[in-house]
Design an enzyme around this catalytic site. Sequence first.
Site, PDB file in Angstrom:
ATOM      1  N   ASP A  47      81.452  17.500 103.761  1.00  0.00           N
ATOM      2  CA  ASP A  47      80.522  17.554 104.901  1.00  0.00           C
ATOM      3  C   ASP A  47      81.260  17.473 106.233  1.00  0.00           C
ATOM      4  O   ASP A  47      81.148  16.495 106.966  1.00  0.00           O
ATOM      5  CB  ASP A  47      79.458  16.458 104.792  1.00  0.00           C
ATOM      6  CG  ASP A  47      80.044  15.056 104.836  1.00  0.00           C
ATOM      7  OD1 ASP A  47      81.233  14.910 104.487  1.00  0.00           O
ATOM      8  OD2 ASP A  47      79.326  14.120 105.235  1.00  0.00           O
TER       9      ASP A  47
ATOM     10  N   HIS B  53      71.612  12.597 102.638  1.00  0.00           N
ATOM     11  CA  HIS B  53      71.693  11.326 101.923  1.00  0.00           C
ATOM     12  C   HIS B  53      70.640  11.205 100.825  1.00  0.00           C
ATOM     13  O   HIS B  53      70.886  10.562  99.800  1.00  0.00           O
ATOM     14  CB  HIS B  53      71.605  10.174 102.917  1.00  0.00           C
ATOM     15  CG  HIS B  53      72.775  10.100 103.837  1.00  0.00           C
ATOM     16  ND1 HIS B  53      72.718   9.525 105.093  1.00  0.00           N
ATOM     17  CD2 HIS B  53      74.048  10.556 103.689  1.00  0.00           C
ATOM     18  CE1 HIS B  53      73.904   9.621 105.669  1.00  0.00           C
ATOM     19  NE2 HIS B  53      74.721  10.239 104.834  1.00  0.00           N
TER      20      HIS B  53
ATOM     21  N   ASP C 291      93.844  14.953 105.958  1.00  0.00           N
ATOM     22  CA  ASP C 291      92.941  16.084 105.841  1.00  0.00           C
ATOM     23  C   ASP C 291      92.152  15.968 104.535  1.00  0.00           C
ATOM     24  O   ASP C 291      92.720  15.730 103.458  1.00  0.00           O
ATOM     25  CB  ASP C 291      93.751  17.380 105.855  1.00  0.00           C
ATOM     26  CG  ASP C 291      92.897  18.604 105.597  1.00  0.00           C
ATOM     27  OD1 ASP C 291      92.305  19.117 106.555  1.00  0.00           O
ATOM     28  OD2 ASP C 291      92.813  19.021 104.425  1.00  0.00           O
ATOM     29  N   GLY C 292      90.844  16.123 104.633  1.00  0.00           N
ATOM     30  CA  GLY C 292      89.997  15.887 103.477  1.00  0.00           C
ATOM     31  C   GLY C 292      90.239  16.834 102.324  1.00  0.00           C
ATOM     32  O   GLY C 292      90.213  16.433 101.156  1.00  0.00           O
TER      33      GLY C 292
ATOM     34  N   SER D 142      77.344   8.053 103.989  1.00  0.00           N
ATOM     35  CA  SER D 142      77.484   8.404 102.572  1.00  0.00           C
ATOM     36  C   SER D 142      78.447   7.495 101.812  1.00  0.00           C
ATOM     37  O   SER D 142      78.171   7.161 100.648  1.00  0.00           O
ATOM     38  CB  SER D 142      77.882   9.871 102.420  1.00  0.00           C
ATOM     39  OG  SER D 142      78.869  10.247 103.345  1.00  0.00           O
TER      40      SER D 142
ATOM     41  N   HIS E 222      85.087  13.931 104.499  1.00  0.00           N
ATOM     42  CA  HIS E 222      84.931  13.510 105.896  1.00  0.00           C
ATOM     43  C   HIS E 222      84.034  12.269 105.899  1.00  0.00           C
ATOM     44  O   HIS E 222      82.839  12.343 106.171  1.00  0.00           O
ATOM     45  CB  HIS E 222      84.308  14.611 106.739  1.00  0.00           C
ATOM     46  CG  HIS E 222      85.114  15.885 106.778  1.00  0.00           C
ATOM     47  ND1 HIS E 222      85.161  16.772 105.710  1.00  0.00           N
ATOM     48  CD2 HIS E 222      85.897  16.410 107.744  1.00  0.00           C
ATOM     49  CE1 HIS E 222      85.939  17.796 106.035  1.00  0.00           C
ATOM     50  NE2 HIS E 222      86.404  17.603 107.261  1.00  0.00           N
TER      51      HIS E 222
ATOM     52  N   GLU F  45      89.388  10.307 105.641  1.00  0.00           N
ATOM     53  CA  GLU F  45      88.912  10.340 107.026  1.00  0.00           C
ATOM     54  C   GLU F  45      90.120  10.420 107.944  1.00  0.00           C
ATOM     55  O   GLU F  45      90.951   9.517 107.957  1.00  0.00           O
ATOM     56  CB  GLU F  45      88.067   9.107 107.357  1.00  0.00           C
ATOM     57  CG  GLU F  45      87.615   9.020 108.794  1.00  0.00           C
ATOM     58  CD  GLU F  45      86.898  10.286 109.259  1.00  0.00           C
ATOM     59  OE1 GLU F  45      87.362  10.894 110.245  1.00  0.00           O
ATOM     60  OE2 GLU F  45      85.885  10.667 108.633  1.00  0.00           O
TER      61      GLU F  45
END
Length: 244
Positions: free
Chosen positions: A155, A19, A134-135, A94, A42, A112
């Site tokens: 991430d 972060h 799916d990201g 984030s 994510h 997400e």
Amino acid sequence: MLSYQHAYHAGGPADVHKHVILARMLTVMLRSPRPISYLETHAGRGLYDLASAETAKTREAHEGIAIANLEREPLGEVLANVQDTFGNTAYPGSPAIAALMLRDQDDMHLMELHPAEHRALSNNLPGANLQRRDGYEGLCATSVPRTHQTLILIDPSYEVKSEYVHVAGKVPQILDTHPNATILIWYPILRAARHEAMVDQLSDLAPLRHEISFDLKDGKGMTGSGMLVLNPPKGFDPGPKRLP
């Protein structure tokens, strides 16, 4: 993985590392009048309570945000705003960091897949552009204006051992869709050092590698946190290789 919930690790040293770099990156990009499109693979739930049963179980926040000095960090101002609004034990993920730092002309696209995390994210960031998918597919399916700066955060949990290689294989596809994007790729450092294969595979695309070390759970957990940076903007400095 749909079993993973980030609340157990919120505010830990790896979270703070990730972060701090994200907030530093956004600070540099915000110097330009060009709008920013922020995308994340994510996203998690966006907001965490460091007094929750999950964070109390791992106590990772005691080794991270509890001992970090954020007085001179952009993340420090974000954290103060979050705690003023939600209480002293609140901690931003984030998506919340980006939401608080971005301007009206900027936009966010958050992926997400976990159903409970997606519901919580919807509640914590009402009105945000959220996709339960799916990201990586979401990144490749999301178009942004060519006039925008693009910042992408990747991430995953890396609970599946093959995730490191999976990320490395997806990055060229993502760059096909977002060729000028700045990409942050976070990864955990474990004793097995599985991250090295991913780092080596992406070395030509991401020469900027920033890692910190720490002693978490008496050496039984992560031994550090890493970030690869693709296409950083001029003036970006990830900072010293230690927790602030």
